[in-house]
Motif scaffolding. Sequence first.
Motif, mmCIF file in Angstrom:
data_model
loop_
_atom_site.group_PDB
_atom_site.id
_atom_site.type_symbol
_atom_site.label_atom_id
_atom_site.label_comp_id
_atom_site.label_asym_id
_atom_site.label_seq_id
_atom_site.Cartn_x
_atom_site.Cartn_y
_atom_site.Cartn_z
ATOM 1 N N UNK A 47 0.793 -1.235 0.000
ATOM 2 C CA UNK A 47 0.000 0.000 0.000
ATOM 3 C C UNK A 47 0.826 1.287 0.000
ATOM 4 N N UNK A 48 2.003 1.262 0.593
ATOM 5 C CA UNK A 48 2.794 2.490 0.670
ATOM 6 C C UNK A 48 3.688 2.713 -0.552
ATOM 7 N N UNK A 49 3.708 1.767 -1.473
ATOM 8 C CA UNK A 49 4.535 1.898 -2.671
ATOM 9 C C UNK A 49 3.834 1.196 -3.829
ATOM 10 N N UNK A 50 3.140 1.972 -4.619
ATOM 11 C CA UNK A 50 2.378 1.384 -5.722
ATOM 12 C C UNK A 50 3.027 1.723 -7.060
ATOM 13 N N UNK A 51 2.681 0.961 -8.073
ATOM 14 C CA UNK A 51 3.162 1.222 -9.428
ATOM 15 C C UNK A 51 2.554 2.529 -9.911
ATOM 16 N N UNK A 52 3.402 3.430 -10.402
ATOM 17 C CA UNK A 52 2.911 4.736 -10.837
ATOM 18 C C UNK A 52 3.397 5.096 -12.236
ATOM 19 N N UNK A 53 3.871 4.106 -12.973
ATOM 20 C CA UNK A 53 4.393 4.386 -14.306
ATOM 21 C C UNK A 53 3.325 4.281 -15.372
ATOM 22 N N UNK A 54 3.677 4.687 -16.576
ATOM 23 C CA UNK A 54 2.741 4.533 -17.692
ATOM 24 C C UNK A 54 2.655 3.058 -18.086
ATOM 25 N N UNK A 55 1.612 2.671 -18.788
ATOM 26 C CA UNK A 55 1.450 1.259 -19.159
ATOM 27 C C UNK A 55 2.621 0.687 -19.953
#
Length: 157
Positions: free
Chosen positions: A78-86
């Motif tokens: 929960x404190x580190x999620x994927x935030x990149x483009x597809x």
Amino acid sequence: MGCARRRDPALTVPSWPRLWSRHLTWDLVVFLAFVPGAAWAIAVTIYLPTTIGSQGLLYTEAAAAWLSGGNAWLAGPPDSIFAGPPTMLLPFVPFVDLPTIVTKFIWVTLDLSVAIWTLRRLGLPSYWLIFPPFIQAITLGHPEVVVLGLIVTRHPI
């Protein structure tokens, strides 16, 4: 009458010791500027060894969620999620079925190899390897080092 003055600085080439000392001073300043950030990154890695390769693993979990039809942006803790483009998921698809330790090892090793190649390609001194954003990305196994290597290549891929 038509001779150049011997001590005119505009007409003389700087001597090697003076050039060397200026170059050496700049290298020392840059190296000393990098040391605190690199020391912090290494200290965090020693204190939390689970962070080694964690971004590579996170991207791989996001790729697994994407392949199974799930939401890639909810993968990971929960404190580190994927935030990149597809498109950032594509390089991680081959690693979906591998064990986590293998995935982490491959991405950290790949990042280190690409970082060394990039520094050599750009002609930078080896101390740039401890540039804080660089060393943090390498220890986390982040794909941005590979993207930098792709940018530096001579021919498009």
